[in-house]
Structures are given as C-alpha cells and as structure tokens.
Motif scaffolding. Structure first.
Motif, PDB file in Angstrom:
ATOM      1  N   LEU A  83       3.152  13.031  -3.409  1.00 56.67           N
ATOM      2  CA  LEU A  83       3.085  13.389  -1.830  1.00 56.67           C
ATOM      3  C   LEU A  83       2.056  12.620  -1.152  1.00 56.67           C
ATOM      4  N   ASP A  84       0.818  12.738  -1.635  1.00 52.16           N
ATOM      5  CA  ASP A  84      -0.222  12.428  -0.885  1.00 52.16           C
ATOM      6  C   ASP A  84      -0.987  11.178  -1.238  1.00 52.16           C
ATOM      7  N   ASP A  85      -0.211  10.299  -2.003  1.00 51.81           N
ATOM      8  CA  ASP A  85      -0.747   9.080  -2.718  1.00 51.81           C
ATOM      9  C   ASP A  85      -0.128   7.743  -2.408  1.00 51.81           C
ATOM     10  N   CYS A  86       0.346   7.898  -0.976  1.00 50.62           N
ATOM     11  CA  CYS A  86       0.751   6.640  -0.394  1.00 50.62           C
ATOM     12  C   CYS A  86       0.324   6.656   1.369  1.00 50.62           C
ATOM     13  N   PRO A  87      -0.751   6.049   1.268  1.00 55.62           N
ATOM     14  CA  PRO A  87      -1.082   5.862   2.787  1.00 55.62           C
ATOM     15  C   PRO A  87      -0.566   4.684   3.167  1.00 55.62           C
ATOM     16  N   LEU A  88      -0.290   3.727   2.336  1.00 53.51           N
ATOM     17  CA  LEU A  88       0.609   2.690   2.941  1.00 53.51           C
ATOM     18  C   LEU A  88       1.780   3.069   3.901  1.00 53.51           C
ATOM     19  N   GLU A  89       2.464   3.903   3.522  1.00 53.35           N
ATOM     20  CA  GLU A  89       3.592   4.417   4.240  1.00 53.35           C
ATOM     21  C   GLU A  89       3.858   6.002   3.804  1.00 53.35           C
ATOM     22  N   ARG A  90       3.130   6.972   4.418  1.00 49.84           N
ATOM     23  CA  ARG A  90       3.536   8.096   4.024  1.00 49.84           C
ATOM     24  C   ARG A  90       4.860   8.994   3.977  1.00 49.84           C
ATOM     25  N   PHE A  91       5.754   8.195   4.704  1.00 48.07           N
ATOM     26  CA  PHE A  91       7.234   8.622   4.633  1.00 48.07           C
ATOM     27  C   PHE A  91       7.959   8.288   3.314  1.00 48.07           C
ATOM     28  N   ILE A  92       7.249   7.415   2.421  1.00 50.41           N
ATOM     29  CA  ILE A  92       7.928   7.010   1.493  1.00 50.41           C
ATOM     30  C   ILE A  92       8.375   8.234   0.464  1.00 50.41           C
ATOM     31  N   PRO A  93       7.270   8.981  -0.180  1.00 50.50           N
ATOM     32  CA  PRO A  93       7.497  10.026  -0.914  1.00 50.50           C
ATOM     33  C   PRO A  93       7.991  11.433  -0.023  1.00 50.50           C
ATOM     34  N   ILE A  94       7.941  11.475   1.169  1.00 47.30           N
ATOM     35  CA  ILE A  94       8.809  12.404   2.047  1.00 47.30           C
ATOM     36  C   ILE A  94      10.420  12.080   1.909  1.00 47.30           C
ATOM     37  N   ILE A 150      19.175   4.703   5.901  1.00 49.31           N
ATOM     38  CA  ILE A 150      18.576   3.308   6.550  1.00 49.31           C
ATOM     39  C   ILE A 150      17.228   3.615   6.933  1.00 49.31           C
ATOM     40  N   ALA A 151      16.723   4.668   7.137  1.00 47.48           N
ATOM     41  CA  ALA A 151      15.017   4.774   7.487  1.00 47.48           C
ATOM     42  C   ALA A 151      14.337   4.470   6.264  1.00 47.48           C
ATOM     43  N   GLY A 152      15.021   5.184   5.105  1.00 45.62           N
ATOM     44  CA  GLY A 152      14.275   4.520   3.770  1.00 45.62           C
ATOM     45  C   GLY A 152      13.935   3.263   3.575  1.00 45.62           C
ATOM     46  N   ASN A 153      15.196   2.348   3.971  1.00 42.15           N
ATOM     47  CA  ASN A 153      15.179   1.293   3.608  1.00 42.15           C
ATOM     48  C   ASN A 153      13.894   0.419   4.306  1.00 42.15           C
ATOM     49  N   VAL A 154      13.849   0.898   5.707  1.00 41.34           N
ATOM     50  CA  VAL A 154      12.880   0.213   6.531  1.00 41.34           C
ATOM     51  C   VAL A 154      11.504   0.650   5.912  1.00 41.34           C
ATOM     52  N   TRP A 155      11.294   1.910   5.491  1.00 43.14           N
ATOM     53  CA  TRP A 155       9.878   2.140   5.094  1.00 43.14           C
ATOM     54  C   TRP A 155       9.748   1.566   3.785  1.00 43.14           C
ATOM     55  N   VAL A 156      10.535   1.164   2.911  1.00 42.73           N
ATOM     56  CA  VAL A 156      10.291   0.794   1.622  1.00 42.73           C
ATOM     57  C   VAL A 156      10.111  -0.805   1.800  1.00 42.73           C
ATOM     58  N   TYR A 157      11.222  -1.354   2.151  1.00 39.05           N
ATOM     59  CA  TYR A 157      11.351  -3.072   2.140  1.00 39.05           C
ATOM     60  C   TYR A 157      10.215  -3.596   3.147  1.00 39.05           C
ATOM     61  N   SER A 158       9.917  -2.920   4.501  1.00 40.66           N
ATOM     62  CA  SER A 158       8.915  -3.688   5.290  1.00 40.66           C
ATOM     63  C   SER A 158       7.602  -3.631   4.949  1.00 40.66           C
ATOM     64  N   ASN A 159       7.208  -2.907   3.953  1.00 41.94           N
ATOM     65  CA  ASN A 159       5.934  -2.672   3.243  1.00 41.94           C
ATOM     66  C   ASN A 159       5.668  -3.277   1.758  1.00 41.94           C
ATOM     67  N   TYR A 160       6.769  -4.173   1.540  1.00 37.78           N
ATOM     68  CA  TYR A 160       6.760  -4.665   0.005  1.00 37.78           C
ATOM     69  C   TYR A 160       5.546  -5.629   0.030  1.00 37.78           C
ATOM     70  N   ASP A 161       5.440  -6.704   1.150  1.00 37.69           N
ATOM     71  CA  ASP A 161       4.487  -7.700   0.942  1.00 37.69           C
ATOM     72  C   ASP A 161       3.101  -6.957   1.205  1.00 37.69           C
ATOM     73  N   ASP A 162       2.698  -5.903   1.776  1.00 39.29           N
ATOM     74  CA  ASP A 162       1.518  -5.206   1.866  1.00 39.29           C
ATOM     75  C   ASP A 162       1.063  -4.044   1.012  1.00 39.29           C
ATOM     76  N   LEU A 163       1.923  -4.041  -0.195  1.00 37.42           N
ATOM     77  CA  LEU A 163       1.625  -3.076  -1.139  1.00 37.42           C
ATOM     78  C   LEU A 163       0.542  -3.239  -2.010  1.00 37.42           C
ATOM     79  N   SER A 164      -0.529  -2.385  -2.059  1.00 36.78           N
ATOM     80  CA  SER A 164      -1.790  -2.752  -2.990  1.00 36.78           C
ATOM     81  C   SER A 164      -1.734  -1.516  -3.856  1.00 36.78           C
TER      82      SER A 164
END
Length: 209
Positions: A83-94, A150-164
């Motif tokens: 839950l606290d291990d995704c600063p890229l997009e905190r809504f992904i684990p939520i 739909i919101a989950g799709n945006v959160w996941v796919y929009s951050n694919y290139d920025d993932l570290s």
C-alpha cells in the motif's frame, strides 16, 4: 415334438433376461434441462438465455466461481501488502484493495443465488425478495466497478514508461504491485478479444446452417 425339446425351450425362456425399456433423460439432470430448454425455446436467442440460466445454477458453475474468488483475494492481499510502496502512483495499490473487495461481494451473492436456485424446487416469496435485492446490489456494484476499472486503466497504463524499480526513485513502484495490476488488465483484454473471436465464429457457423 418330443418332451425334451419342449423342456429345452422352457429353460431358454427362463434364462432370457427381461426386457427393460430405456427411460428418457430426466429433467432434473443438466442434460435433461438443456434438452427441455431446446425443445421449448422460441429460437436460438431464447434457448441461449435459458441455457445460461441453467448453467448458472449448476454445480460446475458454482465451483468455478468459488475458484475465481482467488483473483479478488489476491488483489486485496497484494494491495494491502504494498500500500505504501508505490510513490509512482499511490492509487494503484488502493485500486487493488477496493476492486478486490467490491468484486468478492457480488461473486458471493451469485453463489448464494445459484445455490438457492439449485436446491429449492419452489421459490417462495422470501427467495424472490432475496434474489431481487441481490441483483440490485450486483448491478450497483457493477456500475461502480466499471468506473473504477476505467480509472485503474489510466493509473496503470499512463505510468508504464515512467516506472522505476529503484526504491529511492520518485517513480518507484513495487514490481509485484505494478505488474500484477498491469497483467490483470492486459489478461482481461486478451480474454475479451478471444471471446469476441469465438463468438463471431460460432455466429457465422449458426448462419451457415
């Protein structure tokens, strides 16, 4: 005709097994219900609706639905764990926690409705009230899950290139949480595409007949 010939014929008659007429398939069996629906339906669409109702009240469907509960349970476990291990997009684990929790309830209601349909021959007023209430809850949760999906799709796919995968980076997201979400969406699209192809093939075969 001598006495020995008559005795041999009588003995052969006594040894002959009795004739047993084969009974038609019982309407209580799955095959019997499908056959009855095919004989009484007004067309292919009506038969398909009745067949889906019969399959939805079968033991195999209940078992498959029970096994499918592993997916939303895994969503909840992974979402809570990271839950606290995704600063890229905190809504992904939520997203994982909420979608898993909101998916379990309609699945459990569907299992209960299938059990009631399967084990009760005559539905009373209380069963009808429960089924109506359950369908209402399922429909409301379905509308919510569609928007949440739909919101989950945006959160996941929009951050694919920025993932570290570097835990010190601002674009860090735990690989388990991110890739589980990514393949959850991707698998759903793959299954939807395969289902569309199979449906089109079956439809073409039905038109050719």
């Amino acid at each position: 005709m001598n006495i020995s010939t008559i005795e041999m014929r009588d003995a052969s008659k006594e040894r002959a097994p009795p004739y047993v007429q084969e009974k038609p398939p019982s309407y209580d069996s799955f095959y019997g219900k499908i056959k009855h629906a095919r004989d009484t339906s007004d067309g292919k669409i009506d038969f398909l609706k009745e067949a889906m109702k019969i399959a939805g009240a079968s033991v195999g469907f209940i078992v498959c639905l029970g096994l499918a509960l592993a997916i939303p349970i895994a969503c909840i476990v992974i979402g809570v764990r990271y839950l606290d291990d995704c600063p890229l997009e905190r809504f992904i684990p939520i997203y994982l926690v909420v979608s898993g929790s909101a998916t379990i309830l309609p699945m459990l209601l569907k299992i209960c409705m299938s059990c009631i349909t399967m084990f009760s021959s005559d539905q009373d007023e209380s069963d009808s009230w429960f089924a109506c209430s359950a369908y209402t809850v399922v429909m409301l949760l379905g509308c919510f899950l569609l928007s949440w999906y739909i919101a989950g799709n945006v959160w996941v796919y929009s951050n694919y290139d920025d993932l570290s995968t570097n835990s010190t980076s601002e674009n860090y997201c735990h690989p388990t949480a991110y890739y589980f979400s990514f393949w959850l969406f991707t698998s759903a699209y793959i299954l939807a595409g395969c289902s569309c192809v199979v449906s089109c093939i079956c439809w073409c075969f039905s038109l050719c007949q």
